[in-house]
Design an enzyme around this catalytic site. Structure first.
Site, PDB file in Angstrom:
ATOM      1  N   CYS A  72       0.803  -1.240  -0.137  1.00 33.41           N
ATOM      2  CA  CYS A  72       0.069  -0.220  -0.056  1.00 33.41           C
ATOM      3  C   CYS A  72       0.984   1.281  -0.086  1.00 33.41           C
ATOM      4  O   CYS A  72       1.749   1.504   0.913  1.00 33.41           O
ATOM      5  CB  CYS A  72      -0.872  -0.104   1.165  1.00 33.41           C
ATOM      6  SG  CYS A  72      -1.884   1.567   1.261  1.00 33.41           S
ATOM      7  N   CYS A  78      -1.516   6.336   6.750  1.00 37.56           N
ATOM      8  CA  CYS A  78      -2.816   5.887   7.271  1.00 37.56           C
ATOM      9  C   CYS A  78      -2.327   5.193   8.695  1.00 37.56           C
ATOM     10  O   CYS A  78      -1.468   4.440   8.852  1.00 37.56           O
ATOM     11  CB  CYS A  78      -3.287   4.614   6.298  1.00 37.56           C
ATOM     12  SG  CYS A  78      -4.625   4.115   6.839  1.00 37.56           S
ATOM     13  N   CYS A  81      -2.799   0.377   9.180  1.00 39.45           N
ATOM     14  CA  CYS A  81      -1.700  -0.584   9.091  1.00 39.45           C
ATOM     15  C   CYS A  81      -0.402  -0.183   9.745  1.00 39.45           C
ATOM     16  O   CYS A  81       0.462   0.317   8.849  1.00 39.45           O
ATOM     17  CB  CYS A  81      -1.457  -1.001   7.665  1.00 39.45           C
ATOM     18  SG  CYS A  81      -3.080  -1.888   7.117  1.00 39.45           S
ATOM     19  N   CYS A 160      -7.860  -0.002  -0.330  1.00 42.15           N
ATOM     20  CA  CYS A 160      -7.570  -0.371   0.851  1.00 42.15           C
ATOM     21  C   CYS A 160      -7.046  -1.747   0.869  1.00 42.15           C
ATOM     22  O   CYS A 160      -7.998  -2.650   0.251  1.00 42.15           O
ATOM     23  CB  CYS A 160      -8.572  -0.212   1.869  1.00 42.15           C
ATOM     24  SG  CYS A 160      -8.155  -0.984   3.563  1.00 42.15           S
ATOM     25  N   GLN A 283     -17.410  -9.953  13.804  1.00 43.93           N
ATOM     26  CA  GLN A 283     -15.805 -10.120  13.451  1.00 43.93           C
ATOM     27  C   GLN A 283     -15.467  -9.628  12.390  1.00 43.93           C
ATOM     28  O   GLN A 283     -16.041 -10.076  11.400  1.00 43.93           O
ATOM     29  CB  GLN A 283     -15.348 -11.394  13.816  1.00 43.93           C
ATOM     30  CG  GLN A 283     -15.274 -11.702  15.525  1.00 43.93           C
ATOM     31  CD  GLN A 283     -14.255 -11.271  16.446  1.00 43.93           C
ATOM     32  OE1 GLN A 283     -13.323 -10.446  15.863  1.00 43.93           O
ATOM     33  NE2 GLN A 283     -14.005 -11.696  17.589  1.00 43.93           N
ATOM     34  N   TYR A 312     -20.825 -11.316  27.118  1.00 41.09           N
ATOM     35  CA  TYR A 312     -20.460 -10.409  26.174  1.00 41.09           C
ATOM     36  C   TYR A 312     -20.972 -11.018  24.984  1.00 41.09           C
ATOM     37  O   TYR A 312     -20.069 -10.886  23.912  1.00 41.09           O
ATOM     38  CB  TYR A 312     -19.309  -9.782  26.203  1.00 41.09           C
ATOM     39  CG  TYR A 312     -18.716  -9.271  27.583  1.00 41.09           C
ATOM     40  CD1 TYR A 312     -19.049  -8.136  27.748  1.00 41.09           C
ATOM     41  CD2 TYR A 312     -18.052  -9.912  28.337  1.00 41.09           C
ATOM     42  CE1 TYR A 312     -18.648  -7.444  28.981  1.00 41.09           C
ATOM     43  CE2 TYR A 312     -17.598  -9.434  29.552  1.00 41.09           C
ATOM     44  CZ  TYR A 312     -17.881  -8.115  29.882  1.00 41.09           C
ATOM     45  OH  TYR A 312     -17.398  -7.428  31.198  1.00 41.09           O
ATOM     46  N   ASP A 382     -16.153 -12.931  25.915  1.00 44.05           N
ATOM     47  CA  ASP A 382     -15.336 -12.368  24.641  1.00 44.05           C
ATOM     48  C   ASP A 382     -15.549 -10.709  24.722  1.00 44.05           C
ATOM     49  O   ASP A 382     -16.389 -10.023  24.116  1.00 44.05           O
ATOM     50  CB  ASP A 382     -15.921 -12.842  23.361  1.00 44.05           C
ATOM     51  CG  ASP A 382     -15.302 -11.993  22.023  1.00 44.05           C
ATOM     52  OD1 ASP A 382     -14.161 -11.600  22.383  1.00 44.05           O
ATOM     53  OD2 ASP A 382     -15.721 -12.456  21.018  1.00 44.05           O
ATOM     54  N   CYS A 409      -9.380  -9.532  22.805  1.00 46.84           N
ATOM     55  CA  CYS A 409      -8.719  -8.660  21.637  1.00 46.84           C
ATOM     56  C   CYS A 409      -7.788  -7.546  22.217  1.00 46.84           C
ATOM     57  O   CYS A 409      -7.098  -6.803  21.563  1.00 46.84           O
ATOM     58  CB  CYS A 409      -9.704  -7.974  20.986  1.00 46.84           C
ATOM     59  SG  CYS A 409     -10.918  -6.881  21.931  1.00 46.84           S
TER      60      CYS A 409
END
Length: 458
Positions: A72, A78, A81, A160, A283, A312, A382, A409
């Protein structure tokens, strides 16, 4: 003494939690974005504290063996990433180390049975959801793209490399539509203008596509031309508006209006079909999510006679995945619309051994346990990045399930919560990271904890 504006040559020795390279100059630590371990670089100091500072990369003198050219062209600007300049295998190693270091330093776990990270087969074009802010540049031209790192300055782009490739057609059309019909982009400083964001979703297995325009108003002009253009894109199933007239950085408002088609798309994880609306949490990487949920199912090791609580639970993604193997699954989520979606998802899949409740899990679970004598053999959590509420952890410890499967996460809040559960009588048995977000610093982790009394059987 290192000072602001100094230009220094340093070698990058490590990577920080946010993907920035870490180098030292005469013992002084500098954090430098867009660098890789092994890079020898010329940097300019932008901020200098007593023991550490932040510097800008000026020149790569000797590139690291782990450095690659990002596919990219705007990867360095950006905010999406942060580590695309790293070889993918090195990215996976970084994420494994991140999880291990958090469990050791924050959680206090010395001996960790950590399984190898589950990487992606192809870490590009994997996101099924994207959100493109709309604005104007200094010349007054419409810009659509992504926010630059740690700013609200929009980098203009049609492409993207981690989003669904259908986005290229969507954004090219929306740019043309906005300019042709003088649709005024939103100005977040003045709180004026109409079009705030363009939200897209795609079903990777169904091919269904959604476009939802977030507007600072009640309607958008030239809807017939909007529909005419977007319907030409293969797979288009849902065109809708989301009303957000609040002076806020929150992207979505609560009201969704159908413009054409449905207000949802459908997709599968494994054999389970899910209905996904603009407001649904789902997700973003469906291929890796199937691996993630299979891992959670493996760790739960259900034999068919267990009662499972999914806390959750969102729209029931994990709940319905577990229901195939469990006697009964109870899902709890504080957001009413998510629970309505979960019930719909159970119905369209013909799953009748899953029940869903709206409310705080730390209130619902003890009440059902006490008043209705509902047990909990396995509890799955989660949570969002902030981790579990302490009251919820206390509830888990008091209910005393045989197993806790934690899907995380954020490795730091995961380690904090696991430490609390360990102090409450649970042993850490298995840990495995999963790369859901290639080229970013984020990593998912699945963990199995067993009650100390069950540790030998778990």
């Amino acid at each position: 003494m290192v000072k602001k504006n100094d230009q220094l040559i340093v070698t990058i020795e490590d990577i920080g939690a946010n993907g920035e390279g870490i180098g030292k100059y005469q013992g002084y630590t500098l954090f430098i974005k867009n660098t890789a371990v092994g890079d020898k670089v010329l940097v300019k100091v932008m901020k200098a504290g007593k023991s550490y500072g932040y510097a800008r990369l000026m020149e790569i003198i000797e590139p690291s063996a782990f450095r690659v050219s990002p596919i990219c062209p705007i990867a360095g600007k950006c905010g999406g990433c942060q580590i695309m300049h790293l070889d993918y295998e090195k990215q996976l190693e970084y994420k494994e180390d991140k999880v291990r270091n958090c469990l050791t330093k924050i959680g206090g776990f010395d001996k960790i049975t950590m399984e190898p990270i589950v990487g992606m087969d192809y870490p590009y074009y994997y996101r099924n959801k994207s959100q493109f802010p709309v604005g104007k540049n200094k010349e007054g031209k419409v810009v659509i793209g992504f926010y630059a790192s740690r700013t609200h300055s929009i980098i203009d782009t049609d492409h993207c490399y981690i989003g669904a490739d259908v986005n290229i057609k969507i954004i090219k059309f929306m740019r043309s539509f906005t300019e042709k019909y003088n649709i005024e982009p939103y100005d977040e400083v003045k709180h004026t203008g109409l079009l705030r964001h363009i939200l897209t979703r795609m079903g990777y297995k169904t091919g269904e596509v959604m476009v939802c325009l977030v507007i600072n108003g009640k309607d958008i002009p030239h809807k017939n031309k909007l529909v005419e253009g977007l319907r030409k894109i293969p797979g288009m199933k849902s065109i809708c508006l989301n009303i957000n007239t609040s002076n806020t950085n929150v992207i979505l408002g609560e009201k969704v209006i159908k413009v054409w088609g449905e207000t949802y798309i459908e997709d599968y994880i494994g054999k389970v079909k899910y209905r996904i609306s603009p407001l649904s949490f789902f997700q973003v990487n469906p291929i890796q999510t199937e691996k993630l949920y299979n891992l959670a199912l493996e760790y739960a090791d259900l034999q068919g006679d267990e009662v499972v609580w999914d806390l959750y639970c969102g729209i029931g993604t994990i709940s319905l995945f577990l229901a195939e193997k469990a006697k009964k699954v109870y899902g709890v989520e504080i957001i009413p619309q998510a629970i309505e979606d979960a019930k719909v998802n159970a119905r369209i899949n013909g799953i009748d051994n899953a029940e869903f409740y709206v409310g705080a899990a730390e209130e619902i679970l003890p009440k059902k346990h006490k008043e209705e004598n509902i047990s909990a053999d396995v509890i799955v959590v989660d949570p969002p990045r902030k981790g579990c509420d302490q009251k919820l952890l206390d509830t888990i410890i008091s209910i005393a399930p045989k197993k806790v499967v934690y899907v995380s996460c954020d490795p730091a809040t995961l380690a904090r919560d696991l430490k609390y559960l360990h102090e409450g009588g649970y042993e850490l048995k298995k840990v495995r990271p999963v790369d859901q977000f290639g080229h970013s610093v984020h990593v998912e982790t699945v963990v199995l904890m067993c009650a100390s009394s069950e540790a030998g059987k778990c």
